[in-house]
Design an enzyme around this catalytic site. Structure first.
Site: not given
Ligand SMILES: *[C@@H]1O[C@H](CO)[C@@H](O)[C@H](O)[C@H]1NC(C)=O
Ligand SMILES: *[C@@H]1O[C@H](CO)[C@@H](O)[C@H](O)[C@H]1NC(C)=O
Ligand SMILES: *[C@@H]1O[C@H](CO)[C@@H](O)[C@H](O)[C@H]1NC(C)=O
Ligand SMILES: *[C@@H]1O[C@H](CO)[C@@H](O)[C@H](O)[C@H]1NC(C)=O
Ligand SMILES: *[C@@H]1O[C@H](CO)[C@@H](O)[C@H](O)[C@H]1NC(C)=O
Ligand SMILES: [Zn+2]
Length: 496
Positions: A196, A343, A368
C-alpha cells in the site's frame, strides 16, 4: 453436652463471620493497592468530573456486561475489520469521540486521512496508473498521456470492466472480508502493508494532493478532538505537474505552510511537528546521508522537526544496535529519539532486544514497545526514566501480533502505571479514523471494568506532557485542552 455443642456452633459462626469480614477487608485492600498503580488512579476529580465518571463507568459496565453474557456482542474481542463500523453505535465510543484527547503522537505521514478520503483522491484529474504483471499498482500525475507505461485512470475506469473499482480499493487498504485468511502470518500482513505504501506514494506525493491530504489529516484529527500531532515522516518527497521534485527541507516547508493555513482556519488547533523516520532497511547503507538530511531539515525548521526514528518491520533485521555508533552524531544535531522498538511477538530476538537499545539510547518515547512486559526489569527502567510507550492496539492486531484486544500486553503496562500514550499508526490503511477507535479499544478491552474517567483524563494529559511541545507551546496547549475538557464534562453530564 448439647449446650457445649451450641456454644461450639456459635463460636464457629462467630469465627466464620469474623474471618470472612477480615478476608473481605484484606481482599479489598489488595484490590485497592493494585488499582493504585493504574494510569490515572491518583488523579483528583472535581465534583462534576465525579458525576461524569459515574456516567461513563456505568455505561462501560453495561456494555461490558452484555459482552460478558454474550461474547459475540463484545466488539473489542474481535477483529477490527469486522467491528469498525459497529463500534460507532457504542455510547462509550461516542463519548470518546467527544473527549479532548490532546495529541496524536504515533502516526505516519502516508496514512493520515480516512480511507474514504484516500480513495476519493483517485478521482483527481490527470491521474495515471500502471499495473505491473504481478498486479502491483502505481500512480502518477502527468499533464497528458505521453508514456505507454501509464494509462489514464479515468479511462481505465471506463474501459476496464473486471471489477476495477474493487481492485483499486483493495490496493489502498488492508481491510478484507476474512483477514485471518488473507494474512495468515505477520509476514503476509506486512507485505500487503508495504504494498500500500508503494501504491499511494505517487498519488499523495503530487504536490497539490500532498497539501490537501495533509490538511485533511489535520482536519480529521481536529474533528476527532485531537489538537496536536507529532508525525513520523519517511522519504520526504513531492513532485508537481512540471516534474519539479521537492525534497527534504522543501517538503517540510510545504508542511509548514499547510499548518499555518490550517491554524488560520482553526485557531484552536495547536499544531503539528515531525519526527524524521527513515526506513531501517534502506538507511543502513547510507546512514550518513540520512543523518545529513536530518541535520538540514532541523536546521531549516528547528521548531517543526523534533526528533529521529527508524521505521520498518523489526523482525526483518537491521536492529537498533546497528546504529548505535551513529547516535552521537544524531544527538549533536539535537531533537529527541523516538524509536519504534519491540513491535514483535518474538522473545529474545533482536527485534525484542531493540527495547534495551531504545532505553539505553535515552529514547523520549518508544513506539509500540509491544514486547516490553516480558522484561520486568526493563519496565522498571522505563518507569524510572519516564519514557513513554506509544501504544497502537489496532495496528498491532491488523499486523497480526495479537488477536483479541483483551490479550494486548499494554493492558499489563497500563495497570502497572507505565506512562502510555495511544497512537493510531496508519489508520487510513485499516479504516480507522482519528484516534477514537484506538482509545475505545484501549478503554474497553485493555483496562479493568472498574477503570473510568481518571484513566481517560490521564491518557489525554500524557499525550501532552510526553510530547515535544516546549514550555510556552505546552502552556497554550494545556490551556486549550482545559477549556475543551470542561466543555466535555458538561456535555457528558447533560447528554447522558
Ligand atoms: C468522497 O466522495 C464522495 C462522493 O463524491 C463524497 O460523498 C464523500 O463525502 C467524500 N468523502 C470524503 C471523506 O471526502
Ligand atoms: C516503461 O517500462 C519499461 C519496463 O518496465 C521501462 O524499461 C521503461 O523505462 C518505462 N518507460 C517509461 C517512459 O517510463
Ligand atoms: C495513452 O497512450 C497509449 C500509447 O500511445 C495508448 O495505448 C493509451 O490508450 C493512451 N491512453 C489514454 C488514456 O489516452
Ligand atoms: C483491469 O483490472 C484488473 C483488476 O480488476 C487488473 O488486474 C488488470 O490489470 C486491469 N487491466 C488493465 C489493462 O489495466
Ligand atoms: C543517556 O542518559 C544518561 C543519563 O542522563 C547519560 O548518562 C547517557 O550518556 C545517555 N546516553 C546516551 C547514549 O545519550
Ligand atoms: Zn509506526
Amino acid at each position: 453436652m448439647e449446650i457445649t455443642m451450641i456454644k461450639l456452633i456459635l463460636l464457629l459462626a462467630y469465627l466464620l463471620k469474623h474471618t470472612s469480614a477480615d478476608y473481605r477487608t484484606e481482599k479489598n485492600r489488595l484490590i485497592e493497592l493494585d488499582r493504585e498503580r493504574t494510569i490515572g488512579s491518583k488523579l483528583h476529580l472535581t465534583e462534576k468530573e465525579n458525576r461524569a465518571n459515574e456516567i461513563i463507568t456505568s455505561l462501560k459496565t453495561s456494555e461490558l456486561q452484555s459482552g460478558f453474557e454474550d461474547p459475540n456482542k463484545f466488539p473489542s474481542s474481535q477483529h477490527f475489520f469486522d467491528i469498525r463500523k459497529t463500534i460507532r453505535i457504542s455510547r462509550i465510543f461516542q463519548i470518546i469521540q467527544k473527549l479532548p484527547k490532546g495529541s496524536s503522537l504515533h502516526i505516519h505521514s502516508f496514512a493520515l486521512t480516512s480511507q474514504e478520503y484516500l480513495y476519493n483522491l483517485t478521482f483527481r484529474e490527470n491521474l495515471y496508473a500502471s499495473i505491473s504483471s504481478s498486479g502491483e499498482l502505481s500512480f502518477r500525475f502527468f499533464p497528458s498521456n505521453t508514456s505507454t507505461n501509464w494509462s489514464s485512470l479515468s479511462q481505465l475506469r471506463r474501459t476496464n470492466r473486471s471489477n476495477f473499482e474493487e481492485f483499486l480499493k483493495s490496493k489502498l487498504t488492508l481491510v478484507r472480508e476474512d483477514p485471518r485468511k488473507s494474512y495468515p502470518t505477520v509476514e503476509d500482513a506486512w507485505s500487503a502493508f508495504q504494498g500500500i505504501f508503494s501504491t499511494v506514494n505517487g498519488l499523495i506525493s503530487f504536490k497539490p494532493v500532498f497539501e490537501d491530504f495533509f490538511y485533511q489529516g489535520l482536519k480529521e484529527l481536529r474533528e476527532d478532538n485531537v489538537k496536536y500531532a507529532e508525525i513520523r515522516c519517511t522519504g520526504l518527497y513531492a513532485y508537481d505537474m512540471k516534474g519539479k521534485v521537492y525534497r527534504d527541507e522543501e517538503v517540510i516547508g510545504i508542511y509548514a505552510k499547510v499548518i499555518k493555513r490550517f491554524r488560520r482556519d482553526y485557531p484552536d488547533f495547536v499544531g503539528a511537528k515531525f519526527i524524521y523516520a527513515p526506513h531501517r532497511k534502506f538507511v543502513r547503507a547510507n546512514i550518513d546521508e540520512e543523518i545529513e538530511v536530518y541535520r538540514r531539515i532541523r536546521k531549516a525548521y528547528p521548531e517543526l522537526v523534533v526528533g529521529f526514528d527508524l521505521v520498518g518491520q523489526e523482525d526483518k533485521g537491521y536492529p537498533l544496535s546497528d546504529f548505535v555508533t551513529h547516535i552521537e552524531k544524531i544527538r549533536d544535531i539535537g531533537g529527541n529519539l523516538y524509536f519504534h522498538a519491540g513491535e514483535t511477538d518474538w522473545f529474545g530476538f533482536e527485534s525484542d532486544e531493540n527495547l534495551f537499545d531504545a532505553v539505553l539510547l535515552n529514547a523520549t518515547r518508544i513506539g509500540h514497545a509491544f514486547a516490553l512486559p516480558k522484561h520486568p526489569g526493563l519496565v522498571e527502567e522505563v518507569k524510572r526514566r519516564g519514557i513513554a510507550v506509544e501504544v497502537c492496539p489496532i495496528s498491532n492486531q491488523v499486523l497480526e501480533l495479537v488477536g483479541d484486544f483483551r490479550n494486548h500486553p499494554a493492558a499489563v503496562m497500563m495497570a502497572d502505571g507505565v506512562p502510555v500514550v495511544v497512537g493510531s499508526d496508519d489508520p487510513s490503511f485499516w479504516g480507522a479514523e482519528g484516534l477514537s477507535h484506538d482509545w475505545y479499544v484501549v478503554f474497553m478491552a485493555m483496562t479493568s471494568r472498574r477503570t473510568g474517567l481518571r484513566f481517560l483524563k490521564q491518557l489525554a494529559l500524557n499525550s501532552l506532557s510526553y510530547s515535544s511541545l516546549d514550555g510556552k507551546e505546552m502552556g497554550r496547549a494545556l490551556e486549550q485542552w482545559k477549556v475543551d475538557w470542561d466543555e466535555f464534562i458538561e456535555f457528558v453530564i447533560k447528554r447522558y
